[in-house]
Design an enzyme around this catalytic site. Structure first.
Site, PDB file in Angstrom:
ATOM      1  N   TYR A 155      36.918  77.240 -26.196  1.00 16.78           N
ATOM      2  CA  TYR A 155      36.223  78.478 -26.583  1.00 16.78           C
ATOM      3  C   TYR A 155      37.167  79.373 -27.397  1.00 16.78           C
ATOM      4  CZ  TYR A 155      32.478  77.191 -23.317  1.00 16.78           C
ATOM      5  OH  TYR A 155      31.453  76.533 -22.670  1.00 16.78           O
TER       6      TYR A 155
ATOM      7  N   PRO B 127      21.109  80.506 -21.248  1.00 23.71           N
ATOM      8  CA  PRO B 127      19.800  80.803 -20.642  1.00 23.71           C
ATOM      9  C   PRO B 127      18.893  81.713 -21.462  1.00 23.71           C
ATOM     10  CG  PRO B 127      21.542  82.046 -19.545  1.00 23.71           C
ATOM     11  CD  PRO B 127      22.224  81.097 -20.477  1.00 23.71           C
TER      12      PRO B 127
HETATM   13  N1  LIG Z   1      28.702  73.196 -20.975  1.00 24.47           N
HETATM   14  C1  LIG Z   1      28.323  73.368 -22.206  1.00 24.47           C
HETATM   15  O1  LIG Z   1      28.169  72.435 -22.992  1.00 24.47           O
HETATM   16  C2  LIG Z   1      28.090  74.773 -22.683  1.00 24.47           C
HETATM   17  C3  LIG Z   1      27.542  75.026 -23.954  1.00 24.47           C
HETATM   18  C4  LIG Z   1      27.344  76.338 -24.330  1.00 24.47           C
HETATM   19  C5  LIG Z   1      27.679  77.384 -23.484  1.00 24.47           C
HETATM   20  N2  LIG Z   1      28.234  77.111 -22.263  1.00 24.47           N
HETATM   21  C6  LIG Z   1      28.571  78.200 -21.313  1.00 24.47           C
HETATM   22  O2  LIG Z   1      27.413  78.983 -21.128  1.00 24.47           O
HETATM   23  C7  LIG Z   1      27.729  80.346 -21.366  1.00 24.47           C
HETATM   24  C8  LIG Z   1      26.524  81.067 -21.847  1.00 24.47           C
HETATM   25  O3  LIG Z   1      26.126  80.567 -23.132  1.00 24.47           O
HETATM   26  P1  LIG Z   1      25.516  81.550 -24.202  1.00 24.47           P
HETATM   27  O4  LIG Z   1      26.469  82.639 -24.508  1.00 24.47           O
HETATM   28  O5  LIG Z   1      24.979  80.735 -25.327  1.00 24.47           O
HETATM   29  O6  LIG Z   1      24.305  82.134 -23.329  1.00 24.47           O
HETATM   30  P2  LIG Z   1      23.279  83.302 -23.443  1.00 24.47           P
HETATM   31  O7  LIG Z   1      23.542  84.230 -22.320  1.00 24.47           O
HETATM   32  O8  LIG Z   1      21.945  82.641 -23.521  1.00 24.47           O
HETATM   33  O9  LIG Z   1      23.532  84.014 -24.841  1.00 24.47           O
HETATM   34  C9  LIG Z   1      24.232  85.200 -24.977  1.00 24.47           C
HETATM   35  C10 LIG Z   1      23.945  85.713 -26.358  1.00 24.47           C
HETATM   36  O10 LIG Z   1      22.560  86.083 -26.420  1.00 24.47           O
HETATM   37  C11 LIG Z   1      22.472  87.389 -26.963  1.00 24.47           C
HETATM   38  N3  LIG Z   1      21.323  88.146 -26.503  1.00 24.47           N
HETATM   39  C12 LIG Z   1      20.488  88.782 -27.300  1.00 24.47           C
HETATM   40  N4  LIG Z   1      19.540  89.420 -26.616  1.00 24.47           N
HETATM   41  C13 LIG Z   1      19.809  89.231 -25.348  1.00 24.47           C
HETATM   42  C14 LIG Z   1      19.179  89.663 -24.153  1.00 24.47           C
HETATM   43  N5  LIG Z   1      18.105  90.449 -24.145  1.00 24.47           N
HETATM   44  N6  LIG Z   1      19.724  89.306 -23.000  1.00 24.47           N
HETATM   45  C15 LIG Z   1      20.814  88.534 -22.999  1.00 24.47           C
HETATM   46  N7  LIG Z   1      21.465  88.090 -24.117  1.00 24.47           N
HETATM   47  C16 LIG Z   1      20.938  88.427 -25.274  1.00 24.47           C
HETATM   48  C17 LIG Z   1      23.738  88.057 -26.515  1.00 24.47           C
HETATM   49  O11 LIG Z   1      23.939  89.127 -27.388  1.00 24.47           O
HETATM   50  P3  LIG Z   1      24.563  90.515 -26.931  1.00 24.47           P
HETATM   51  O12 LIG Z   1      26.006  90.392 -27.247  1.00 24.47           O
HETATM   52  O13 LIG Z   1      23.849  91.504 -27.794  1.00 24.47           O
HETATM   53  O14 LIG Z   1      24.284  90.746 -25.489  1.00 24.47           O
HETATM   54  C18 LIG Z   1      24.760  86.938 -26.675  1.00 24.47           C
HETATM   55  O15 LIG Z   1      25.195  86.845 -28.005  1.00 24.47           O
HETATM   56  C19 LIG Z   1      28.905  80.295 -22.336  1.00 24.47           C
HETATM   57  O16 LIG Z   1      29.664  81.472 -22.316  1.00 24.47           O
HETATM   58  C20 LIG Z   1      29.668  79.130 -21.796  1.00 24.47           C
HETATM   59  O17 LIG Z   1      30.450  79.564 -20.700  1.00 24.47           O
HETATM   60  C21 LIG Z   1      28.431  75.834 -21.862  1.00 24.47           C
END
Ligand SMILES: NC(=O)c1ccc[n+]([C@@H]2O[C@H](COP(=O)([O-])OP(=O)(O)OC[C@H]3O[C@@H](n4cnc5c(N)ncnc54)[C@H](OP(=O)(O)O)[C@@H]3O)[C@@H](O)[C@H]2O)c1
Length: 306
Positions: free
Chosen positions: A52, A217
């Site tokens: 990351y 999510p």
């Molecule tokens: N194992 C794997 O292969 C894998 C792959 C990907 C990720 N991951 C893990 O999963 C974690 C989460 O992934 P992710 O960051 O893609 O997940 P996420 O929580 O679905 O996405 C967060 C992003 O969504 C935006 N967003 C916009 N509106 C939102 C709302 N109303 N509520 C919440 N978020 C909103 C956030 O922006 P704002 O900044 O405006 O809140 C942020 O940029 C990562 O940090 C990592 O640890 C694992």
């Protein structure tokens, strides 16, 4: 905060964890504030990966731990290895051991609570992984293990060789990306949801006490953006807004509550680095969607009930 048991371990963990993939959105002071707020909210589980931010996310988190030595014992830190960006996946013993040393150095800690193998390596030799895991336990560098993006057979193959339990399988799951759920409801049909993309991983994890950690999510596709407010999902947004109004909460909380409502006791990995957003996510623990509401959102996201 709602708490769950992590896999077969005795670890009691929050049902919401912080995903640190986007941590470089913050500077050191911002990261310190975010980590402290998360702990105050009961979110003491942090998910990292060596890749990351090219290692920068772990480094930033490590700066917070270095400046606040008391914090480490208040939290559970998980990291992942096995992806060599742009080149290959690597589960060799040497690579796993080297990767963990790198994680520990960047995170400024001498142990990981959980080490997760990031993406299945086609050339994996399970005997080598077993040796790496044993060495990591013996040296005290890693306490527990898990996998990510693995299907049941891959986990069974690994489990045949390793001497520790697989506590978690980290998988993509959101309202719009829920093929692991559709598979179980469209069994043997000709509809799209019947396509077996994961070998029945949801039921396998429930049968074997493996915690599903849900990544991205709030996203549709693979990092295409959030479906919240997206004109690609008009009906879903109508229903989300209606439920947010009913429960006097945010749409973010309703989306979180949809995942927490599933009886598999999943751990949601939330990725926003905004304190205000994390608070909204956590407020999902204050109410529970009814069965009918859960299905209403599932259908509004474009899934079917045969
Ligand atoms: N194992 C794997 O292969 C894998 C792959 C990907 C990720 N991951 C893990 O999963 C974690 C989460 O992934 P992710 O960051 O893609 O997940 P996420 O929580 O679905 O996405 C967060 C992003 O969504 C935006 N967003 C916009 N509106 C939102 C709302 N109303 N509520 C919440 N978020 C909103 C956030 O922006 P704002 O900044 O405006 O809140 C942020 O940029 C990562 O940090 C990592 O640890 C694992």
């Amino acid at each position: 905060m709602k708490f769950i048991k992590l896999g077969k371990s005795e670890l009691k963990v929050p049902a919401i964890a912080v995903g640190c993939m986007r941590m470089l959105d913050l500077d050191v002071a911002g990261a310190e504030n975010f980590v402290n707020t998360a702990l105050e909210l009961g979110v003491n589980f942090f998910d990292h990966a060596d890749i990351y931010g090219g290692g920068g996310c772990e480094e930033l988190f490590g700066k917070v731990l270095a400046a606040n030595p008391g914090l480490r014992e208040q939290m559970l830190v998980q990291s992942k290895c096995g992806i060599v960006p742009g080149k290959m996946y690597d589960f060799s013993k040497e690579y796993i051991l080297e990767s963990v040393d790198g994680c520990l150095k960047r995170l400024h800690t001498d142990y990981l609570d959980v080490l997760v193998l990031h993406r299945p390596d086609a050339l994996m030799e399970p005997e080598e992984v077993a040796e790496a895991f044993d060495a990591l336990v013996q040296s005290g560098k890693v306490r527990h293990f898990g996998v990510s993006n693995q299907n049941p057979y891959q986990m069974q193959l690994l489990a045949k060789y390793i001497h520790q339990d697989i506590l978690v399988d980290q998988l993509q799951l959101s309202l719009t990306n829920s093929s692991m759920i559709s598979l179980g409801m469209e069994v043997n049909m000709e509809s799209g949801g019947a396509v077996n993309r994961d070998g029945g991983v949801l039921d396998f994890c429930r049968l074997n006490d493996i915690t599903i950690q849900t990544w991205s999510p709030f996203q549709y596709g693979m990092f295409e953006g959030t479906f919240i407010g997206s004109d690609k999902y008009p009906e879903l947004n109508v229903q989300l807004n209606a439920l947010a109004e009913k429960y006097n909460t945010s749409v973010t909380a309703v989306v979180t509550a949809w995942i927490l409502r599933h009886p598999a006791n999943m751990q949601m990995i939330a990725g926003s680095m905004k304190v205000s957003r994390l608070k909204e996510v956590c407020s999902a623990c204050e109410f529970e969607l009814t069965r009918e509401e859960w299905y209403r959102l599932y259908l509004a996201a474009g899934h079917i009930l045969p």
